[in-house]
Scaffold this motif. Structure first.
Motif, short mmCIF file in Angstrom:
data_model
loop_
_atom_site.label_atom_id
_atom_site.label_comp_id
_atom_site.label_asym_id
_atom_site.label_seq_id
_atom_site.Cartn_x
_atom_site.Cartn_y
_atom_site.Cartn_z
N ILE A 1 -23.11 38.26 6.99
CA ILE A 1 -24.41 37.67 7.33
C ILE A 1 -24.97 36.91 6.12
N LEU B 1 -26.11 32.82 6.07
CA LEU B 1 -27.55 32.53 6.08
C LEU B 1 -27.89 31.21 5.38
N GLY C 1 -36.41 40.04 6.50
CA GLY C 1 -36.15 39.82 7.92
C GLY C 1 -37.25 39.01 8.57
N LEU D 1 -37.01 35.40 7.53
CA LEU D 1 -35.88 34.78 8.23
C LEU D 1 -36.27 34.41 9.65
N LEU D 2 -36.95 35.35 10.29
CA LEU D 2 -37.40 35.14 11.66
C LEU D 2 -38.31 33.91 11.71
N VAL E 1 -36.15 30.63 11.35
CA VAL E 1 -35.40 30.19 12.53
C VAL E 1 -36.34 29.80 13.67
N PHE F 1 -27.47 41.04 19.40
CA PHE F 1 -26.91 41.59 18.17
C PHE F 1 -27.80 42.68 17.57
N PHE G 1 -27.82 34.20 17.22
CA PHE G 1 -27.29 35.27 16.37
C PHE G 1 -28.24 35.55 15.21
N ILE G 2 -28.67 34.49 14.53
CA ILE G 2 -29.57 34.68 13.38
C ILE G 2 -30.89 35.29 13.83
N LEU G 3 -31.39 34.84 14.98
CA LEU G 3 -32.65 35.40 15.49
C LEU G 3 -32.52 36.91 15.68
N VAL H 1 -30.20 38.91 14.51
CA VAL H 1 -29.89 39.61 13.27
C VAL H 1 -31.15 39.84 12.46
N SER H 2 -32.06 38.85 12.45
CA SER H 2 -33.30 39.08 11.70
C SER H 2 -34.12 40.18 12.37
N LEU H 3 -34.11 40.24 13.71
CA LEU H 3 -34.78 41.35 14.39
C LEU H 3 -34.13 42.68 14.00
#
Lengths: 329, 288
Positions: free
Chosen positions: A244, A248, A295, A298-299, A302, B38, B97-99, B101-103
């Motif tokens: 991951i 990123l 996290g 990151l959320l 995106v 995920f 996937f990134i969404l 994974v961040s959750l």
């Protein structure tokens, strides 16, 4: 022209940075360059050829373990161990790619196949006692003053310039590749595989080349990691978390662009450090808080900049996408 | 075959049935919404923490807590789909996937903050009771958990076959354009589906809390486990998820019996690789 100047300015800033940076900032810069380098390697497979790999830790871990094991057990210098590590990782990439592409494992399924191989290898390495198993493999720490590039032992500054050179090299390589026959083939495969095939492109070969090249570059990054940190654990070298981390930077920066991985690394690593610093300054010392904030950030990224930061920034500062690389859309 | 091995296999089947319910949620979400969750194992871990909290603070048996947790998780899943995931449905897979994974990162570290790094497990009063079935010894907890899991799964299958909402959801999965043409509210149905998926996770988590301990790293492990099960069984196939769960449950105990317990996931991943290459649609998945 403006682009050239901006690039040169950025590069000279990185070359001169150690003059102003203390040991802590230098260590952050090393991580930035390391993430930029790995992101560039992963980008070849996903950004250019459109093959989603979520198990890239496999290649970095294999490169790191092979080279480190040769060094620890037989004293083979890194310069000789590196080709061996790369060769093993490239072979692993060829196996994953060949199995996936030959049997038509696509999209999500291919991504899960890459995870499966990485996790399989992780548990396997946890059960190899001669490589330390779960207890980890430790490289003897030599002198931290000299500069021994052949053995990759020496001052942190040497490691910084090494990883900077690797990142710049990967950037130039990707730039060159995109102007080559294989680069155009990758983009064609990414956009429309059937159409690419109809044009006479050997799709299987093009995709396999992307995986193998990406695996080899990632393995070299793994070797750097092993000799810089001097410790290797299967959970950390082959784990999902590492995979991951690798993906990123290019996604946050902008997938398929040359600047994306660099910009992504420049945002994410300092962001992580800033969160650590911020939570400690405010007096919170709870485990997990830093990662929680990470996290959330990151959320937010995106959610609000789904194409990545670089395409957005590029429009802002008025760079013409045409003389950057291809467009993602 | 020794009695010991037979006992192990029964244990594997019963644990596998609980795994099945968790994987069923993943399969339903992917089959309809086409989003790979995920954060599935992390959600399961949250449900396990919830069951532990109910059992410790309110003295509530996880079997009784199960419907409550499933209901709350349904609401969470519904809102999550509506508020966040819905806008990512048309985006490429790596963005989803990134969404998620961040959750997942948020959930793992949130639970680390709230419950600390220690393992939490629910010890019920009948925890050490066993039934004697011929030569076999069967744990009471495991048997009850498997039965509850199977009942939940069957109820879900009946819901998808018989009820109007269930049929509408299946219509969305089969033909999205057609579903829109006949006037189905696809956004709402997607949210309901995601809610059903997380309700499965809630129920499975409540039951799992009696069988295994939960700590922050349990989440990612369960995510991978759920993936293995649905791919082996066939993504989008409900009976496939049931079969896959039992298969993986048994393969885990066999790997533990013949090799080493710590090698069980390696065994499962090997099965996954073989299935992906030889039969990517899974054992019971239809060709697309």
């Amino acid at each position: 022209m403006r682009r050239r100047i901006a690039l040169l300015a950025l590069l000279s800033a990185f070359v001169l940075a150690p003059l102003a940076a203390g040991p802590y900032l230098l260590s952050v810069l090393v991580v930035v360059m390391y993430m930029a380098y790995l992101g560039q390697a992963w980008n070849i497979m996903m950004g250019f050829a459109g093959q989603l790999s979520l198990g890239h830790s496999l290649y970095g871990g294999l490169g790191a373990y092979v080279t480190a094991a040769l060094f620890v057990n037989w004293g083979v210098p890194a310069v000789l161990g590196l080709p061996a590590g790369i060769a093993v990782a490239v072979a692993a990439g060829a196996v994953v790619g060949a199995l996936g592409f030959r049997f038509g494992v696509k999209g999500v399924y291919f991504a899960l196949l890459t995870i499966a191989f990485a996790e399989f290898t992780r548990v396997l390495f946890e059960h190899i006692p001669s490589l330390g198993g779960t207890g980890g493999l430790f490289l003897p720490v030599g002198s931290r003053d000299g500069v021994d590039l052949l053995r990759l032992r020496g001052h942190p500054l040497m490691f910084y310039y090494l990883i900077l050179a690797m990142a710049v090299g990967a950037f130039l390589l990707c730039r060159r590749l995109l102007a080559c026959r294989i680069g155009y083939q990758w983009l064609a495969v990414r956009e429309d595989q059937e159409a690419a095939q109809a044009l006479g492109i050997n799709v299987f070969r093009a995709k396999l080349a992307a995986v193998m090249l990406s695996a080899g570059l990632t393995a070299a990054g793994g070797v750097f990691f092993a000799f810089y940190y001097n410790t290797l654990f299967p959970t950390q070298a082959f784990g999902m978390g590492r995979s991951i981390d690798i993906i990123l930077a290019p996604i946050v920066g902008g997938l398929g662009t040359l600047f994306g991985p660099i910009l992504g690394a420049l945002i994410l690593t300092p962001l992580g450090e800033l969160i650590t610093w911020g939570t400690e300054a405010l007096g919170f010392k709870a485990a997990g808080l830093k990662q929680l904030c990470y996290g959330l950030s990151l959320l937010a990224i995106v959610k609000f900049l789904p194409d990545g930061v670089w395409p957005w920034l590029r429009r802002r500062i008025g760079f013409d996408p045409a003389d950057d690389e291809e467009e993602g859309t | 075959m020794s009695i010991d091995l037979a006992n192990q296999i029964v244990t594997g089947i019963l644990t596998g049935l609980v795994y099945s319910l968790m994987a069923l949620g993943l399969s339903v979400i992917f089959g309809v919404v086409r989003v790979v969750n995920f954060a599935h194992g992390e959600m399961t871990a949250l449900a396990m923490y919830a069951a532990w909290a109910l059992a410790t603070w309110l003295d509530l048996d996880p079997l009784l807590g199960m419907p409550l947790i499933a209901l709350v998780m349904f609401g969470c899943g519904y809102l999550l789909q509506r508020g966040l995931i819905d806008s990512f449905i048309a985006k490429p897979e790596h963005m989803q996937f990134i969404l998620l994974v961040s959750l997942a990162i948020i959930m793992v570290n949130g639970s680390l903050l709230a419950f600390g790094p220690d393992a939490h497990g629910v010890q019920v009063s009948y925890g050490f009771d066993t039934y004697e079935m011929g030569p076999l010894l069967v744990d009471k907890v495991r048997l009850l958990a498997a039965a509850a899991s199977l009942a939940f799964s069957l109820a879900l299958m009946v819901f998808f076959r018989r009820s109007k909402t269930g049929k509408a959801i299946r219509a969305c999965a089969d033909n999205l354009v057609g579903a829109r043409v006949i006037g189905l509210d696809v956004r709402r149905l997607y949210a309901v589906t995601f809610g059903i998926g997380t309700a499965c996770v809630g129920a499975a988590g409540a039951l799992l809390s009696m069988l295994i301990d939960v700590m922050p790293p349990t989440g990612p492990e369960l995510t991978l486990l759920a993936f293995i099960i649905v791919i082996v069984g066939g993504l989008g196939s409900m009976t496939g998820a049931l079969l896959g769960g039992v298969l993986i449950g048994v393969s885990e105990v066999l790997a533990g019996y013949f090799l080493m317990p710590s090698m069980k996931s390696m065994f499962s991943f090997a099965i996954l690789i073989v299935v992906l290459v030889a039969r990517p649609q899974g054992l019971l998945g239809g060709r697309k």
